[in-house]
Design a protein around this motif. Structure first.
Motif, short mmCIF file in Angstrom:
data_model
loop_
_atom_site.label_atom_id
_atom_site.label_comp_id
_atom_site.label_asym_id
_atom_site.label_seq_id
_atom_site.Cartn_x
_atom_site.Cartn_y
_atom_site.Cartn_z
N VAL A 48 -3.04 -6.21 24.92
CA VAL A 48 -3.72 -5.80 23.70
C VAL A 48 -2.73 -5.79 22.53
O VAL A 48 -1.74 -5.08 22.55
N SER A 49 -3.02 -6.60 21.50
CA SER A 49 -2.22 -6.59 20.29
C SER A 49 -3.02 -5.93 19.17
O SER A 49 -4.26 -5.88 19.22
N THR A 50 -2.32 -5.41 18.18
CA THR A 50 -2.99 -4.74 17.07
C THR A 50 -2.48 -5.29 15.74
O THR A 50 -1.37 -5.80 15.64
N LEU A 51 -3.33 -5.17 14.73
CA LEU A 51 -2.94 -5.45 13.36
C LEU A 51 -3.85 -4.68 12.43
O LEU A 51 -4.89 -4.17 12.84
N SER A 52 -3.44 -4.59 11.17
CA SER A 52 -4.22 -3.86 10.18
C SER A 52 -4.56 -4.78 9.02
O SER A 52 -3.69 -5.46 8.48
N TYR A 53 -5.83 -4.77 8.64
CA TYR A 53 -6.25 -5.48 7.44
C TYR A 53 -6.42 -4.52 6.27
O TYR A 53 -6.70 -4.96 5.16
N GLY A 54 -6.29 -3.22 6.53
CA GLY A 54 -6.52 -2.27 5.45
C GLY A 54 -7.92 -2.45 4.90
O GLY A 54 -8.89 -2.49 5.63
N GLU A 55 -8.01 -2.62 3.59
CA GLU A 55 -9.31 -2.78 2.93
C GLU A 55 -9.65 -4.25 2.64
O GLU A 55 -10.63 -4.54 1.96
N GLU A 56 -8.88 -5.18 3.17
CA GLU A 56 -8.98 -6.59 2.79
C GLU A 56 -10.17 -7.35 3.36
O GLU A 56 -10.49 -8.42 2.85
N LYS A 57 -10.81 -6.86 4.41
CA LYS A 57 -11.92 -7.61 5.02
C LYS A 57 -13.17 -6.73 5.15
O LYS A 57 -13.61 -6.42 6.26
N PRO A 58 -13.75 -6.34 4.02
CA PRO A 58 -14.95 -5.49 4.10
C PRO A 58 -16.16 -6.26 4.62
O PRO A 58 -16.29 -7.47 4.40
N VAL A 59 -17.03 -5.56 5.32
CA VAL A 59 -18.31 -6.16 5.72
C VAL A 59 -19.40 -5.79 4.72
O VAL A 59 -20.47 -6.37 4.73
N CYS A 60 -19.11 -4.83 3.86
CA CYS A 60 -20.05 -4.39 2.82
C CYS A 60 -19.24 -4.16 1.55
O CYS A 60 -18.16 -3.57 1.60
N THR A 61 -19.74 -4.61 0.41
CA THR A 61 -18.97 -4.52 -0.84
C THR A 61 -19.57 -3.59 -1.88
O THR A 61 -19.07 -3.51 -3.00
N GLU A 62 -20.62 -2.87 -1.53
CA GLU A 62 -21.18 -1.89 -2.47
C GLU A 62 -20.24 -0.70 -2.54
O GLU A 62 -19.43 -0.47 -1.65
#
Length: 79
Positions: A48-62
């Motif tokens: 299992v590897s991990t990474l962080s996108y923070g706020e860069e890949k939202p599924v909702c933009t409202e």
């Protein structure tokens, strides 16, 4: 169902609130929690590897709580 030797990637995501550095760190903590969950299910830590996108890949933009909760998540990809 886990496969022997199968690798898994856990990506932590956050909503848009907070500074970039804070959200990246929060995404890392979220991904680490997802990794711990998978290890408890029987995956080895090396699978299992991990990474962080923070706020860069939202599924909702409202800009509302109804949207923000959707962006606070882990994306799990089996390879």
């Amino acid at each position: 169902m886990k496969k022997k030797g199968q690798s898994v990637e856990v990506a932590g995501n956050c909503d848009e609130r907070g500074a970039d550095e804070y959200n990246l760190a929060l995404g890392t903590r979220r991904a680490d929690a997802g990794k711990k969950f998978l290890v408890n299910l029987g995956y080895s830590g090396g699978q299992v590897s991990t990474l962080s996108y923070g706020e860069e890949k939202p599924v909702c933009t409202e800009h509302s709580e109804d949207c923000w909760w959707k962006n606070r998540r882990d994306d799990i990809r089996f390879k």
